[in-house]
Design an enzyme around this catalytic site. Structure first.
Site, PDB file in Angstrom:
ATOM      1  N   LYS A 141       0.201 -59.618  21.369  1.00 34.02           N
ATOM      2  CA  LYS A 141      -0.396 -60.959  21.303  1.00 34.02           C
ATOM      3  C   LYS A 141      -0.745 -61.322  19.860  1.00 34.02           C
ATOM      4  CE  LYS A 141      -2.528 -60.797  25.913  1.00 34.02           C
ATOM      5  NZ  LYS A 141      -3.826 -60.698  26.631  1.00 34.02           N
TER       6      LYS A 141
ATOM      7  N   ALA B 284      -6.748 -59.777  22.441  1.00 36.89           N
ATOM      8  CA  ALA B 284      -7.353 -58.738  23.282  1.00 36.89           C
ATOM      9  C   ALA B 284      -6.585 -58.601  24.581  1.00 36.89           C
ATOM     10  CB  ALA B 284      -8.817 -59.083  23.570  1.00 36.89           C
ATOM     11  N   ASP B 285      -6.780 -57.466  25.230  1.00 34.32           N
ATOM     12  CA  ASP B 285      -6.235 -57.269  26.563  1.00 34.32           C
ATOM     13  C   ASP B 285      -7.169 -56.345  27.336  1.00 34.32           C
ATOM     14  OD1 ASP B 285      -3.961 -57.903  28.352  1.00 34.32           O
ATOM     15  OD2 ASP B 285      -3.850 -55.736  28.480  1.00 34.32           O
ATOM     16  N   THR B 286      -7.214 -56.535  28.642  1.00 36.26           N
ATOM     17  CA  THR B 286      -8.104 -55.756  29.507  1.00 36.26           C
ATOM     18  C   THR B 286      -7.346 -55.316  30.747  1.00 36.26           C
ATOM     19  OG1 THR B 286     -10.033 -56.987  28.742  1.00 36.26           O
ATOM     20  CG2 THR B 286     -10.269 -55.825  30.831  1.00 36.26           C
TER      21      THR B 286
ATOM     22  N   SER C 266      -8.984 -53.661  24.921  1.00 34.94           N
ATOM     23  CA  SER C 266      -8.512 -53.442  23.555  1.00 34.94           C
ATOM     24  C   SER C 266      -8.632 -54.762  22.812  1.00 34.94           C
ATOM     25  CB  SER C 266      -7.055 -52.976  23.584  1.00 34.94           C
ATOM     26  OG  SER C 266      -6.596 -52.719  22.282  1.00 34.94           O
TER      27      SER C 266
END
Length: 197
Positions: A54, A76-78, A113
């Site tokens: 991203k 970010a990523d979850t 993250s």
């Protein structure tokens, strides 16, 4: 310390809300990346890879548009993890039901993250949380799915919404479970500010 103005490479309203909460000035860059889990990919590798993708997509967009002024890019990523299986956003209500049945009455992990990309480098921070759900009845699950709240959320639930009534215990960062760990985000932004001075 005043934090730098940035671009947010995310369409998530939760991430926008969290950045605003800590006073960060930002504009949103709309990016699209493949969020499919690769064969054999571990959860930590997955959330880092997607967040970095991203951020890189945001950098590419920034470099291709002369109308945009350079600023660092945050992404970010979850992911929700149960028995080493990554639960992303549900594809439909049936998958949401399966996810919630597996979360019922047990503990799971939420891994977030966050990435900051500048012209100089890409820096990653990861944050792990433990979340325990109460036992959910079939009626609880059907009611929650019908609200539509979990449709675009990893694991099919929103910790900050109606699902909060099902959560017995959290060990970790509430903002990280929402999708943007604010402590780690602030650290990245402070480091970026120091690097660019």
């Amino acid at each position: 310390m005043k934090l730098p103005s940035i671009y947010l490479a995310s369409g998530s309203p939760r991430r926008r809300e969290l950045l605003s909460q800590i006073g960060v000035q930002f504009d949103v860059l709309s990016v699209s990346v493949d969020e499919s889990v690769l064969a054999g990919e571990l959860a930590a590798d997955y959330v880092q890879r997607v967040a970095v993708d991203k951020a890189k997509a945001g950098l590419s967009l920034l470099q291709s548009r002369s109308d945009l002024v350079y600023r660092p890019i945050l992404a970010a990523d979850t992911a929700v993890i149960v028995d080493d299986t990554i639960f992303g956003k549900p594809t439909d209500d049936e998958q949401a039901k399966t996810f919630l049945q597996q979360l019922s009455g047990r503990q799971h992990q939420v891994l977030s993250s966050v990435v900051l990309a500048t012209n100089k480098n890409i820096t990653v921070r990861c944050q792990l949380n433990q979340v325990r759900f109460a036992n959910l009845s079939g009626a609880d699950i059907e009611w929650y799915i019908a609200t539509g709240e979990g449709r675009d959320k990893a694991g099919s639930y929103a910790v900050q919404g109606l699902a909060a009534q099902f959560i017995e215990h959290i060990d970790g960062s509430f903002s990280g479970i929402m999708g943007l760990p604010l402590f780690e985000t602030r650290q990245l932004l402070q480091e970026c500010l120091a690097d660019e001075q």
